[in-house]
Motif scaffolding. Structure first.
Motif, PDB file in Angstrom:
ATOM      1  N   LEU A  38       1.961 -13.081   0.477  1.00  0.00           N
ATOM      2  CA  LEU A  38       1.123 -12.090   1.144  1.00  0.00           C
ATOM      3  C   LEU A  38      -0.307 -12.602   1.226  1.00  0.00           C
ATOM      4  O   LEU A  38      -0.797 -13.237   0.283  1.00  0.00           O
ATOM      5  N   ILE A  39      -0.957 -12.362   2.330  1.00  0.00           N
ATOM      6  CA  ILE A  39      -2.383 -12.660   2.459  1.00  0.00           C
ATOM      7  C   ILE A  39      -3.087 -11.319   2.587  1.00  0.00           C
ATOM      8  O   ILE A  39      -2.941 -10.612   3.585  1.00  0.00           O
ATOM      9  N   ILE A  40      -3.828 -10.959   1.551  1.00  0.00           N
ATOM     10  CA  ILE A  40      -4.493  -9.660   1.490  1.00  0.00           C
ATOM     11  C   ILE A  40      -5.978  -9.903   1.332  1.00  0.00           C
ATOM     12  O   ILE A  40      -6.427 -10.462   0.315  1.00  0.00           O
ATOM     13  N   ARG A  41      -6.729  -9.549   2.352  1.00  0.00           N
ATOM     14  CA  ARG A  41      -8.183  -9.769   2.364  1.00  0.00           C
ATOM     15  C   ARG A  41      -8.514 -11.225   2.067  1.00  0.00           C
ATOM     16  O   ARG A  41      -9.462 -11.544   1.338  1.00  0.00           O
ATOM     17  N   TYR A  98       7.659  -2.371  -6.936  1.00  0.00           N
ATOM     18  CA  TYR A  98       7.551  -2.915  -5.586  1.00  0.00           C
ATOM     19  C   TYR A  98       6.102  -2.805  -5.127  1.00  0.00           C
ATOM     20  O   TYR A  98       5.285  -2.085  -5.737  1.00  0.00           O
ATOM     21  N   LEU A  99       5.792  -3.561  -4.074  1.00  0.00           N
ATOM     22  CA  LEU A  99       4.444  -3.594  -3.525  1.00  0.00           C
ATOM     23  C   LEU A  99       4.448  -2.999  -2.123  1.00  0.00           C
ATOM     24  O   LEU A  99       5.361  -3.248  -1.341  1.00  0.00           O
ATOM     25  N   GLU A 100       3.410  -2.224  -1.834  1.00  0.00           N
ATOM     26  CA  GLU A 100       3.175  -1.737  -0.468  1.00  0.00           C
ATOM     27  C   GLU A 100       1.840  -2.307   0.013  1.00  0.00           C
ATOM     28  O   GLU A 100       0.840  -2.236  -0.704  1.00  0.00           O
ATOM     29  N   VAL A 101       1.863  -2.893   1.202  1.00  0.00           N
ATOM     30  CA  VAL A 101       0.631  -3.396   1.807  1.00  0.00           C
ATOM     31  C   VAL A 101       0.406  -2.617   3.092  1.00  0.00           C
ATOM     32  O   VAL A 101       1.296  -2.539   3.952  1.00  0.00           O
ATOM     33  N   SER A 102      -0.755  -2.023   3.222  1.00  0.00           N
ATOM     34  CA  SER A 102      -1.062  -1.190   4.396  1.00  0.00           C
ATOM     35  C   SER A 102      -2.452  -1.541   4.913  1.00  0.00           C
ATOM     36  O   SER A 102      -3.211  -2.281   4.272  1.00  0.00           O
ATOM     37  N   ARG A 103      -2.777  -1.010   6.071  1.00  0.00           N
ATOM     38  CA  ARG A 103      -4.110  -1.216   6.639  1.00  0.00           C
ATOM     39  C   ARG A 103      -4.538   0.094   7.294  1.00  0.00           C
ATOM     40  O   ARG A 103      -4.516   0.256   8.514  1.00  0.00           O
ATOM     41  N   GLU A 126      -4.875  -2.825   2.198  1.00  0.00           N
ATOM     42  CA  GLU A 126      -4.810  -2.135   0.919  1.00  0.00           C
ATOM     43  C   GLU A 126      -3.503  -2.489   0.220  1.00  0.00           C
ATOM     44  O   GLU A 126      -2.447  -2.521   0.856  1.00  0.00           O
ATOM     45  N   LEU A 127      -3.566  -2.768  -1.087  1.00  0.00           N
ATOM     46  CA  LEU A 127      -2.391  -3.072  -1.889  1.00  0.00           C
ATOM     47  C   LEU A 127      -2.107  -1.914  -2.838  1.00  0.00           C
ATOM     48  O   LEU A 127      -2.993  -1.474  -3.576  1.00  0.00           O
ATOM     49  N   THR A 128      -0.861  -1.449  -2.814  1.00  0.00           N
ATOM     50  CA  THR A 128      -0.401  -0.435  -3.762  1.00  0.00           C
ATOM     51  C   THR A 128       0.762  -1.007  -4.549  1.00  0.00           C
ATOM     52  O   THR A 128       1.711  -1.537  -3.968  1.00  0.00           O
ATOM     53  N   ARG A 139      11.026  -6.355  -2.929  1.00  0.00           N
ATOM     54  CA  ARG A 139       9.779  -6.264  -3.675  1.00  0.00           C
ATOM     55  C   ARG A 139       8.571  -5.921  -2.802  1.00  0.00           C
ATOM     56  O   ARG A 139       7.534  -5.519  -3.344  1.00  0.00           O
ATOM     57  N   VAL A 140       8.654  -6.113  -1.499  1.00  0.00           N
ATOM     58  CA  VAL A 140       7.489  -5.947  -0.644  1.00  0.00           C
ATOM     59  C   VAL A 140       7.823  -5.058   0.547  1.00  0.00           C
ATOM     60  O   VAL A 140       8.852  -5.258   1.218  1.00  0.00           O
ATOM     61  N   PHE A 141       6.964  -4.074   0.800  1.00  0.00           N
ATOM     62  CA  PHE A 141       7.021  -3.262   2.013  1.00  0.00           C
ATOM     63  C   PHE A 141       5.681  -3.445   2.712  1.00  0.00           C
ATOM     64  O   PHE A 141       4.658  -2.930   2.279  1.00  0.00           O
ATOM     65  N   ASP A 142       5.702  -4.233   3.774  1.00  0.00           N
ATOM     66  CA  ASP A 142       4.468  -4.528   4.510  1.00  0.00           C
ATOM     67  C   ASP A 142       4.358  -3.528   5.643  1.00  0.00           C
ATOM     68  O   ASP A 142       5.066  -3.601   6.645  1.00  0.00           O
TER      69      ASP A 142
END
Length: 438
Positions: free
Chosen positions: A337-340, A364-369, A375-377, A430-433
């Motif tokens: 993941l590339i976050i910020r 698990y991870l959630e990545v949203s914008r 934003e990482l949750t 593990r990831v929900f983008d």
């Protein structure tokens, strides 16, 4: 009562496992020349790609010359869906496996009778290296069907002379009952699902440490040393890393040996490994981290030439076997993941989660914008004995602080009650983008 785990004796090994590096290289060169010729002569895709690159099988004078041949990527399998990469007539194919196809057309692989024999022998070799022996009972909790895990371990265990329990994935309550009643010595299962089985043991007021399980064969998803420690502590067993991919053959490409557990020995008599720079594709020397590339050496139905697995690892010298080792896969290029502007692998968050005794390994991870910034949750469960609101809140604040200090980004951490995250009978997601597609 099960006997103590012991490594295989020298007379139980295949001779190639302890052969010299010169003997291994000579066998690889011979088999690689035959594989390139088979692919060029029988698969239009490879003939076209070789011609475009200006190479032919006759150009392979040494193993280093393989670097001049083109890569194969997953999209090539999809573009040649379903059977265009077969190097034998479809009538000679006696089994087909395929990926789930959740991100497009599934990738299809076929097996001749000889391929299935090879595959079973390689998985048997993996089980033997992990301490299994003829007569052991093996509980197979990988999924059956088009996924290669279940049937791959099933055939390998039978080849070794083991008793197989084809449990497949899911129905966790029944898994626990069968383990308690049948008393298998070995379980083949994804590491995340084994922890779900451990949770079910405890829900039933059973102690997983008192089960018959002594050896776990774990693969199909990246996992960390912290998760190994969690598994071994909860089950009083040896957790062994095993690697494979359906494009290469399925499980059985490499495995940790019970006497060392220091990386996965690649069965180099059947697979030629390379490590390449993920960005440039340049071949890297042993010891340098990069992307694993695999070329099959003995497959009849679907020879695979320089397949880019996207798995990130490095090659190391052999220890318990003459064949080289690959370091535990830390993640995949396409999992990063590339976050910020910060590169983040889910496995790093897993390590931080497992550092906290108040948190379970289910996350698990959630990545949203929601606005201009990502934003990482992180959504994680509390352990059963740390389930009150104040303890969960404190664990969440502490984890968010470790992520900020060690990763360099802020995050929201939600710590739920035990059992609040859905368990998977196969690979854990593990990831929900959730970011908008560009």
């Amino acid at each position: 009562m099960n006997d103590p785990i012991r490594p295989p004796r020298p007379d139980e090994l295949d001779p190639i496992e302890t052969a010299s590096r010169d003997e291994i290289a000579a066998l690889q060169l011979s088999r690689l020349r035959a594989t390139l010729a088979r692919a060029y002569d029988n698969v239009a895709h490879y003939r076209r790609r070789f011609d475009e690159a200006g190479v032919s099988p006759a150009d392979l004078a040494s193993l280093d010359d393989l670097a001049g041949f083109p890569f194969t990527v997953k999209e090539d399998l999809r573009l040649n869906y379903p059977f265009e990469l077969f190097a034998v007539p479809r009538e000679r194919i006696i089994r087909i496996h395929a990926s789930s196809g959740t991100t497009g057309l599934p990738t299809v692989v076929g097996y001749t009778e000889a391929d299935l024999d090879t595959w079973a022998a390689l998985v048997a070799r993996c089980l033997r290296a992990a301490g299994a022996r003829s007569g052991d009972m093996v509980h197979v909790a990988y999924g059956y069907g088009l996924f290669t895990g279940g049937l791959g371990f099933h055939a390998g265990a039978e080849k070794l002379g083991c008793t197989v329990v084809p449990a497949s994935g899911g129905f966790t309550e029944r898994q626990v009952r069968m383990i308690c009643d049948f008393e298998p010595r070995i379980i083949a299962v994804t590491p995340s699902y084994l922890l779900a089985i451990a949770d079910e043991f405890e829900r039933q007021h059973r102690d997983p440490r008192r089960s018959s399980l002594q050896i776990g064969m774990h693969g199909a998803e990246p996992w960390t040393e912290a998760m190994r420690a969690e598994i071994e502590a909860r089950f009083a067993m040896q957790a062994i890393d095993v690697y494979g991919c359906s494009e290469a053959i399925g499980p059985g490409v490499s495995v940790e040996c019970i006497e060392s557990k220091d990386g996965l020995h690649i069965w180099e008599d059947h697979f030629y490994p390379e490590i390449v720079d993920p960005e440039t594709g340049a071949v890297l020397p042993d010891g340098e981290p990069g992307e694993l590339v695999i070329t099959s050496l003995t497959k009849e139905a679907c020879p695979i030439i320089r397949y880019r697995t996207r798995d990130l690892t490095r090659l190391l010298p052999g220890t318990a076997r003459s064949m080289r080792r690959m370091q535990r896969v830390k993640g995949r290029n396409d999992d990063m993941l590339i976050i910020r502007g910060v590169n983040l692998f889910p496995s790093f968050i897993e390590e931080l989660v497992l550092e906290d005794p108040r948190l379970s390994p289910h996350y698990y991870l959630e990545v949203s914008r929601p606005g201009r910034l990502d934003e990482l949750t992180v959504v994680v469960e509390a352990k059963t004995d740390a389930g009150d609101n104040a303890t969960r809140a404190a664990a969440g604040r502490d984890l968010a602080g470790r992520i900020r200090s060690q990763v360099g980004i802020g995050s929201e951490v939600r710590v739920g009650e035990p059992g609040s995250i859905e368990r998977s009978g196969g690979k854990a997601r593990r990831v929900f983008d959730l970011r908008p597609k560009e």
